[in-house]
Design an enzyme around this catalytic site. Sequence first.
Site, PDB file in Angstrom:
ATOM      1  N   SER A  11       0.857  -1.196   0.000  1.00  0.00           N
ATOM      2  CA  SER A  11       0.000   0.000   0.000  1.00  0.00           C
ATOM      3  C   SER A  11       0.888   1.240   0.000  1.00  0.00           C
ATOM      4  CB  SER A  11      -0.890   0.002   1.243  1.00  0.00           C
ATOM      5  OG  SER A  11      -1.339   1.317   1.490  1.00  0.00           O
ATOM      6  N   HIS A  36      -1.462  -1.338  -4.100  1.00  0.00           N
ATOM      7  CA  HIS A  36      -2.705  -0.958  -3.425  1.00  0.00           C
ATOM      8  C   HIS A  36      -2.726   0.562  -3.227  1.00  0.00           C
ATOM      9  CE1 HIS A  36      -6.032  -2.005  -0.586  1.00  0.00           C
ATOM     10  NE2 HIS A  36      -5.587  -0.977   0.118  1.00  0.00           N
ATOM     11  N   ASP A  38      -4.788   3.666  -1.696  1.00  0.00           N
ATOM     12  CA  ASP A  38      -5.830   3.996  -0.719  1.00  0.00           C
ATOM     13  C   ASP A  38      -6.397   5.383  -0.972  1.00  0.00           C
ATOM     14  OD1 ASP A  38      -5.993   1.749   1.172  1.00  0.00           O
ATOM     15  OD2 ASP A  38      -3.871   2.170   1.486  1.00  0.00           O
ATOM     16  N   MET A  40      -9.030   8.220   0.132  1.00  0.00           N
ATOM     17  CA  MET A  40      -9.830   8.652   1.296  1.00  0.00           C
ATOM     18  C   MET A  40     -10.339  10.064   1.077  1.00  0.00           C
ATOM     19  SD  MET A  40      -7.208   7.405   4.250  1.00  0.00           S
ATOM     20  CE  MET A  40      -6.489   5.752   4.242  1.00  0.00           C
ATOM     21  N   HIS A  69      -8.510   1.149  -3.517  1.00  0.00           N
ATOM     22  CA  HIS A  69      -9.373   0.919  -2.354  1.00  0.00           C
ATOM     23  C   HIS A  69     -10.110   2.224  -2.063  1.00  0.00           C
ATOM     24  CE1 HIS A  69      -9.461  -0.108   2.266  1.00  0.00           C
ATOM     25  NE2 HIS A  69     -10.662   0.020   1.754  1.00  0.00           N
ATOM     26  N   MET A  71     -12.205   4.437  -0.112  1.00  0.00           N
ATOM     27  CA  MET A  71     -12.784   4.752   1.201  1.00  0.00           C
ATOM     28  C   MET A  71     -13.430   6.118   1.072  1.00  0.00           C
ATOM     29  SD  MET A  71      -9.587   3.359   3.448  1.00  0.00           S
ATOM     30  CE  MET A  71      -8.495   3.406   2.039  1.00  0.00           C
ATOM     31  N   MET A 140     -11.057  -5.822   6.290  1.00  0.00           N
ATOM     32  CA  MET A 140     -10.233  -4.847   7.002  1.00  0.00           C
ATOM     33  C   MET A 140      -9.827  -5.423   8.354  1.00  0.00           C
ATOM     34  SD  MET A 140      -9.822  -2.309   4.969  1.00  0.00           S
ATOM     35  CE  MET A 140      -8.815  -1.371   6.136  1.00  0.00           C
ATOM     36  N   GLY A 145      -8.691   4.209   7.390  1.00  0.00           N
ATOM     37  CA  GLY A 145      -8.433   5.642   7.532  1.00  0.00           C
ATOM     38  C   GLY A 145      -6.965   6.000   7.697  1.00  0.00           C
ATOM     39  N   PHE A 146      -6.204   5.075   8.286  1.00  0.00           N
ATOM     40  CA  PHE A 146      -4.808   5.406   8.567  1.00  0.00           C
ATOM     41  C   PHE A 146      -3.905   4.179   8.426  1.00  0.00           C
ATOM     42  CE2 PHE A 146      -7.617   8.135  10.971  1.00  0.00           C
ATOM     43  CZ  PHE A 146      -7.128   9.399  10.656  1.00  0.00           C
ATOM     44  N   GLY A 147      -2.667   4.448   8.067  1.00  0.00           N
ATOM     45  CA  GLY A 147      -1.659   3.404   8.103  1.00  0.00           C
ATOM     46  C   GLY A 147      -1.116   3.270   9.519  1.00  0.00           C
ATOM     47  N   GLY A 179      -4.399  -3.951   6.840  1.00  0.00           N
ATOM     48  CA  GLY A 179      -4.246  -3.209   8.090  1.00  0.00           C
ATOM     49  C   GLY A 179      -3.456  -3.965   9.132  1.00  0.00           C
ATOM     50  N   GLY A 180      -2.322  -3.395   9.513  1.00  0.00           N
ATOM     51  CA  GLY A 180      -1.508  -4.010  10.567  1.00  0.00           C
ATOM     52  C   GLY A 180      -0.846  -5.317  10.164  1.00  0.00           C
ATOM     53  N   GLY A 200       1.335  -1.678   4.192  1.00  0.00           N
ATOM     54  CA  GLY A 200       1.849  -0.336   3.942  1.00  0.00           C
ATOM     55  C   GLY A 200       3.127  -0.087   4.712  1.00  0.00           C
ATOM     56  N   SER A 201       2.990   0.136   6.022  1.00  0.00           N
ATOM     57  CA  SER A 201       4.169   0.492   6.816  1.00  0.00           C
ATOM     58  C   SER A 201       5.202  -0.632   6.869  1.00  0.00           C
ATOM     59  CB  SER A 201       3.744   0.915   8.224  1.00  0.00           C
ATOM     60  OG  SER A 201       2.837   0.002   8.778  1.00  0.00           O
TER      61      SER A 201
HETATM   62  C1  DX5 Z   1      -5.998   1.806   5.956  1.00  0.00           C
HETATM   63  C2  DX5 Z   1      -5.635   1.430   4.539  1.00  0.00           C
HETATM   64  C3  DX5 Z   1      -4.491   0.503   4.434  1.00  0.00           C
HETATM   65  C4  DX5 Z   1      -3.186   1.041   4.987  1.00  0.00           C
HETATM   66  C5  DX5 Z   1      -2.528  -0.107   5.661  1.00  0.00           C
HETATM   67  O1  DX5 Z   1      -7.201   2.467   5.950  1.00  0.00           O
HETATM   68  O2  DX5 Z   1      -6.735   0.842   3.870  1.00  0.00           O
HETATM   69  O3  DX5 Z   1      -4.323   0.016   3.111  1.00  0.00           O
HETATM   70  O4  DX5 Z   1      -2.311   1.551   4.027  1.00  0.00           O
HETATM   71  O5  DX5 Z   1      -1.411   0.364   6.316  1.00  0.00           O
HETATM   72  P1  DX5 Z   1      -0.586  -0.564   7.302  1.00  0.00           P
HETATM   73  O6  DX5 Z   1      -0.087  -1.738   6.514  1.00  0.00           O
HETATM   74  O7  DX5 Z   1       0.526   0.326   7.765  1.00  0.00           O
HETATM   75  O8  DX5 Z   1      -1.501  -0.976   8.413  1.00  0.00           O
HETATM   76 ZN    ZN Z   2      -6.360  -0.141   1.894  1.00  0.00          ZN
END
Ligand code: DX5
Ligand code: ZN
Length: 225
Positions: A11, A36, A38, A40, A69, A71, A140, A145-147, A179-180, A200-201
Amino acid sequence: MNKGIVKLAPSILSADFAHLGKQVGEAEQAGADRIHVDVMDGHFVPNISMGPLVVQSLRPVTRLPLETHLMISDPDLYLEEFAEAGSDSLLVHWEGNNNLHRTVQRVKALGKRVGVVINPASPALVLEEILQDVDQVLVMTVNPGFGHQHFIHTTLPKIRRVRQMIDEIRPGCDLEVDGGIDATTAPLVVDAGANVLVAGSAVFGAGEGVIAAMNRLRAAANESK
Ligand code: DX5
Ligand code: ZN
């Protein structure tokens, strides 16, 4: 338990936007299966990220499929724009969509792969009637909403239930999680039946660099097999 090959979907939400093309190139080199993106809108989720311009900019720099994705409230308004920008698949949420079947059919009419996303509090059962129409499901594993958020472990039984439903109703449908996801949680979701991991992270935020991070994630994902 999922016995197939686990696919990785980095992501770009956690990427360095000053060097986005380079980072996506590294992810491709490291064997990513798709990118991916994201999206928002600050309304459906409490954060604003990127739009079709980013998809359009990335399209010429990678051969990988770009999965988007969404959102956003009322995704129908933007499906065409993302398709034209170069998205290969459009993932739309079950939450807040009173006409999900129509949205799904619209994505298909645009010739794109379609996925339905469910938030942590939404039950697997809401997928039952739409499953036959989709190419993938995204569960999910954090609130969108956030990484950089912590994986919600109570989503694991739901991933198992969705895997069972897919095997019964729509074999071949991808089961993606988002996510995570990192080297610690990857084996858990794969064991529960996920076959596509968004990260992502763990990919773009790791000090070791994108390629080393991807290799570590892939090794962890295959641990449970
Ligand atoms: C969160 C996003 C994810 C996000 C995941 O709302 O949909 O795709 O980038 O980030 P990580 O892998 O850091 O949890
Ligand atoms: Zn996503």
